[in-house]
Design a protein around this motif. Sequence first.
Motif, PDB file in Angstrom:
ATOM      1  N   THR A   1    -113.629 -97.912   4.981  1.00  0.00           N
ATOM      2  CA  THR A   1    -112.644 -96.868   4.672  1.00  0.00           C
ATOM      3  C   THR A   1    -111.478 -96.944   5.640  1.00  0.00           C
TER       4      THR A   1
ATOM      5  N   ASP B   1    -114.442 -99.655  -2.669  1.00  0.00           N
ATOM      6  CA  ASP B   1    -114.140 -98.282  -3.077  1.00  0.00           C
ATOM      7  C   ASP B   1    -115.264 -97.691  -3.912  1.00  0.00           C
ATOM      8  N   THR B   2    -115.789 -98.498  -4.825  1.00  0.00           N
ATOM      9  CA  THR B   2    -116.893 -98.034  -5.678  1.00  0.00           C
ATOM     10  C   THR B   2    -118.136 -97.732  -4.846  1.00  0.00           C
TER      11      THR B   2
ATOM     12  N   THR C   1    -117.568 -94.531  -2.837  1.00  0.00           N
ATOM     13  CA  THR C   1    -117.676 -93.355  -3.709  1.00  0.00           C
ATOM     14  C   THR C   1    -119.133 -93.043  -4.018  1.00  0.00           C
ATOM     15  N   SER C   2    -119.901 -94.083  -4.302  1.00  0.00           N
ATOM     16  CA  SER C   2    -121.330 -93.899  -4.602  1.00  0.00           C
ATOM     17  C   SER C   2    -122.079 -93.356  -3.394  1.00  0.00           C
TER      18      SER C   2
ATOM     19  N   ARG D   1    -120.819 -91.568  -0.938  1.00  0.00           N
ATOM     20  CA  ARG D   1    -120.436 -90.169  -0.729  1.00  0.00           C
ATOM     21  C   ARG D   1    -121.173 -89.240  -1.689  1.00  0.00           C
ATOM     22  N   LYS D   2    -121.264 -89.656  -2.951  1.00  0.00           N
ATOM     23  CA  LYS D   2    -121.979 -88.845  -3.940  1.00  0.00           C
ATOM     24  C   LYS D   2    -123.461 -88.736  -3.589  1.00  0.00           C
TER      25      LYS D   2
END
Length: 267
Positions: A45, A248-249, A252-253, A255-256
């Motif tokens: 990040t 990025d994917t 995002t995963s 974080r979820k």
Amino acid sequence: SYREEIILHWANKIRDSKIPISYNESKSPNDIMRSIIGDDMEIETWKSQKLPNDNFSTDNALIMSKSRRFCLLIDPQNQALQWLKEKIKMETEAKYNSEKKGRHEDHAKKEKRKDGGTGAHYTIKPTMDNKTIFDVTMDCVQNGRSLIYENAGEILNQVIAPIYKKEFYSMGKQQFVSINGQQYEVNENFRFYIITQLPKPHYLPDVCVALTLVNFTVTEEGLQDQMLNYLVEKEDPTLNSLRKNCIDTKNTSERKKKEIERDILFQ
């Protein structure tokens, strides 16, 4: 380098003390540091936020993220400054989007200020008068904004000494700072960064004790790493774009996943 030597020394001390550590002789000092205090998702990040893509800069960012003191960055090439501004901007936008959904668009716009504020971060410089420096600083302290002290010299402004020295005290669950006999509340989200462009500054002992000094001066090895990564981006932009999308994917995963784990724990 000195940093590699001290990391190996610490790692050996930890192992000799029978404290569990993911360390073996084949690992480089950089890998040791990242395996202990680093997070791959967080590091990637940072790189997407314009952190220079070399091991030295990554280690610097890790030191900053774990430091309990405010950081003084030696940054002759302005690489750390560019990263910090982008990092603060993206984090502020992400926080705004998650917490302020539905708010009117006019309120969402970042307000430009004469003192250098953008809504995401605020800037003070030695060329400003003491009143402006104090007013901007205390506004950030009380409202939990990020503050960057740009172009700092070897003598730091004493108006904000209680802030960068973290002369805070607690009353209940809240922290306060006393300046000129007046008490100010310190927001827990307040962040302060001091940046100097001087390549080899000399600071007084009280400054060195109060702050964490981080040297972002570009090294020959770091420049080679940056140029290599830049070359890969130019030679195969498609592959590089695919790599960034995958990162990025993944982020995002992750974080979820953490949000779901947190929600499950609080149920």
